[in-house]
Enzyme design. Structure first.
Site, short mmCIF file in Angstrom:
data_model
loop_
_atom_site.label_atom_id
_atom_site.label_comp_id
_atom_site.label_asym_id
_atom_site.label_seq_id
_atom_site.Cartn_x
_atom_site.Cartn_y
_atom_site.Cartn_z
N SER A 239 49.48 37.52 35.12
CA SER A 239 48.35 38.07 35.86
C SER A 239 48.75 38.32 37.31
O SER A 239 49.77 38.97 37.55
CB SER A 239 47.14 37.13 35.74
OG SER A 239 45.96 37.79 36.14
N LYS A 243 52.36 39.85 38.97
CA LYS A 243 52.63 40.80 40.03
C LYS A 243 53.70 40.23 40.97
O LYS A 243 54.65 40.92 41.36
CB LYS A 243 51.37 41.09 40.85
CG LYS A 243 50.15 41.56 40.10
CD LYS A 243 48.98 41.80 41.06
CE LYS A 243 47.62 41.73 40.40
NZ LYS A 243 47.37 42.76 39.42
N GLN A 281 41.93 48.36 36.41
CA GLN A 281 41.54 48.01 37.77
C GLN A 281 41.98 49.10 38.73
O GLN A 281 43.17 49.42 38.83
CB GLN A 281 42.16 46.68 38.20
CG GLN A 281 41.71 46.25 39.59
CD GLN A 281 42.25 44.89 40.01
OE1 GLN A 281 43.28 44.45 39.51
NE2 GLN A 281 41.56 44.22 40.93
N GLU A 289 40.57 43.06 46.41
CA GLU A 289 40.27 41.77 45.79
C GLU A 289 40.91 40.61 46.56
O GLU A 289 40.29 39.58 46.80
CB GLU A 289 40.74 41.76 44.34
CG GLU A 289 40.42 40.44 43.62
CD GLU A 289 40.82 40.46 42.16
OE1 GLU A 289 40.88 39.38 41.55
OE2 GLU A 289 41.09 41.56 41.61
N HIS A 370 43.87 36.60 27.53
CA HIS A 370 44.65 36.83 28.75
C HIS A 370 45.57 35.65 29.03
O HIS A 370 45.14 34.49 29.02
CB HIS A 370 43.70 37.05 29.93
CG HIS A 370 44.38 37.42 31.21
ND1 HIS A 370 45.44 38.29 31.28
CD2 HIS A 370 44.13 37.03 32.51
CE1 HIS A 370 45.82 38.42 32.54
NE2 HIS A 370 45.04 37.66 33.30
#
Length: 575
Positions: A239, A243, A281, A289, A370
């Site tokens: 998640s 990144k 997204q 965010e 997820h």
């Protein structure tokens, strides 16, 4: 006295002569004296011994104008093309500069780093420009005796630490929030990175986390290798931490294996694609965010076409080192379709560098939870750890794209993949062996690699077409070709062809002829080199998989747009 030089953003550095480049290299602590590890086997590409091999490359000029297509990774800022594998070192430096300037923010030059390594933990003490910060990481060792390779797990969420340790690698658990804290305003960033470089730094959290990974590597390398091996390190995370793992692998060439999991927008997926991908997204959301991305990215949230780079080029920054991208097609927010395009585009760079099997991609999974630990990923992860951290065997080199999230590279590029010559000049002042020089040549716009990974997951159909080919004049030679449809979706499919030696002597090469259906177009090929992309197509062996023993087989794969009909008229010719 230790000198520190941060790269200026002014593009006027293009005018610097070679002598000035040498001076910059001597001043920049990132141009470490240790040479890069030599490349001895195309199957297991060694990581570099230095954080940034291209720190001495002068970068300047004005990038090309806005384009909705993915930028050409093989064309320099000045418009000239990359022609040799050695050229990639300084072309990578250009991509690095552009990515820092527009997407992530600057990664500062290597500071003064000290610390300790034990069987249970790592301490990191960093000093720069009169400021000091500290942080730590937890260590879990596998069974057996060390020193061990290790995988740095960012954040802990979703990482399959059991598989990592079962493969014989240690786990270094790194809390990135100690280095770059979430929940802060952009003008008041917190954590060890911002203690050193200021809470108004324009560098985003992802680059700060990447910097933290690099400082852990500094300490491991300085520890003498009694517990952990400084030349066999990987990074992973899921998640938002995926990144961070993606950015860490791109910006530190000492990382031998990068494994981002479900990284979503701001990670692997192409930035030009996510705003148009249903349910993904948006860029503005990822920017707002958390301060993950650099402050400068605000100019591109509604105009990704204005970016001079995209994530397929960041994948190219990892090349030719090990990369295993894992994505979840069941959560639209994660932009897996844009992720598949990034992987296919990045695989073209791996192919050009002769490291086709070093990149793997897998989004064809059954469990939509997820950040779940998935059985489909277990074997290719173990193979990747063995190949790139333990120098045992070859990387899986497998692409398994979920039919529901299969992107088309051909819709996003107007450039072609060149055949890069061995050797050549790399530009700048060479500070060690260029990790892109891997030997061998490749042809055309195809992606190749070894597909010895697993074949679990969803498959649809087994359209056979076993046809013996001609012997090519060699007594005892012969081969057959059989096709199966691996995945299909509305408007395209993924196929795999098995080439089997049906003769009594070893093959030195093979070629498969096939005919695509009306309106179908090949969009990518791996483990082979194609001539033609519509109608009658020929796929020949790559330079490394032409030799097939009697009774043995090899496979190549492809994706095609324009329908799900399997190719017809398969023939195999042996040589």
């Amino acid at each position: 006295m230790r000198l520190s030089l941060h790269r200026p953003w002014a593009w006027a550095v293009a005018a610097l002569a070679a002598t000035a480049s040498l001076v910059l290299a001597l001043l920049d602590p990132r141009a470490d004296a240790a040479p890069a590890l030599p490349l001895t086997d195309v199957r297991t590409v060694a990581a570099s011994a230095v954080e940034d091999e291209g720190a001495d490359c002068p970068v300047g000029g004005t990038p090309a104008g806005s384009t909705s297509q993915l930028p050409d990774p093989f064309t320099r800022i000045d418009g000239t093309g990359v022609t040799s594998k050695a050229d990639w070192r300084c072309r990578r430096a250009e991509i690095r500069e552009l990515a820092e300037r527009t997407v992530y923010g600057q990664k500062p030059a290597k500071p003064t780093v000290t610390g300790t390594v034990s069987s249970t933990g790592i301490t990191v003490d960093v000093s720069d420009q009169g400021r000091r910060a500290t942080f730590s990481a937890k260590v879990e060792l596998p069974s057996g005796s060390g020193p061990f390779p290790a995988v740095i797990v960012i954040g802990g969420l979703g990482a399959d630490t059991a598989t990592i340790k079962a493969a014989g690698a240690a786990v270094i658990s790194f809390d990135p929030l100690a280095v770059g804290r979430e929940g802060t305003a952009r003008n008041n960033k917190q954590g060890a990175f911002y203690t050193l470089y200021g809470n108004t730094s324009s560098t985003g959290l992802l680059m700060a986390w990447s910097w933290g990974v690099s400082r852990i590597i500094d300490v491991v390398q300085q520890s003498g290798g009694t517990v952990l091996r400084g030349d066999s390190l990987g990074v992973t995370g899921c998640s938002r931490y995926g990144k961070g793992a993606f950015v860490a692998g791109a910006f530190d060439q000492r990382i031998a294996l990068t494994m981002p999991v479900e990284s979503g927008t701001g990670g692997a997926p192409i930035l030009r694609g996510v705003n148009g991908e249903s349910g993904a997204q948006p860029l503005s959301s990822a920017y707002g965010e958390q301060p993950w991305l650099g402050d400068a990215f605000t100019s591109y949230t509604g105009n990704p076409a204005g970016l001079p780079v995209d994530t397929h080029q960041m994948i190219g920054m990892i090349a030719p080192r090990g990369l295993f991208v894992m994505e979840n097609p069941h959560v639209d927010w994660l932009a897996a379709r844009s992720g598949s395009v990034a992987a296919l585009g990045g695989a073209e760079i791996y192919k050009a560098l002769g490291a086709q099997n070093a990149i793997s991609y897998w989004s064809d999974v059954q469990d939509g939870t997820h950040c779940a630990a998935r059985s489909e990923w277990r074997t290719p992860m173990q193979q990747s750890i063995n190949a790139f951290l333990k120098n045992s065997g070859s990387g899986p080199g497998v692409f398994r794209v979920a039919p529901s999230k299969a992107g088309s590279l051909s819709n996003w590029r107007s450039w072609t993949t060149p055949t890069l010559a061995d050797g050549g000049t790399s530009g700048g002042t060479t500070t060690g062996t260029t990790s892109g020089t891997t030997g061998g040549t490749t042809t055309g716009g195809t992606t190749s690699g070894t597909t010895t990974g697993t074949t679990t997951g969803t498959t649809t159909g087994t359209t056979a077409g076993t046809t013996s080919g001609s012997t090519g004049g060699t007594p005892g030679a012969g081969c057959s070709a059989a096709h199966r449809t691996v995945n299909s979706w509305n408007g395209g499919h993924q196929g795999e062809v098995t080439v089997r030696n049906t003769g009594t002597t070893a093959l030195s090469g093979w070629s498969v002829g096939l005919t695509l259906g009306s309106g179908q177009t090949l969009t990518s090929v791996w483990n082979g080199v194609n001539t033609g992309s519509t109608g009658a197509v020929t796929v020949r062996n790559a330079t490394w998989n032409g030799a097939v023993g009697a009774g043995a087989s090899v496979t190549f794969g492809y994706t095609a747009d324009g329908g799900t009909t399997a190719p017809a008229g398969l023939t195999c010719t042996a040589s």
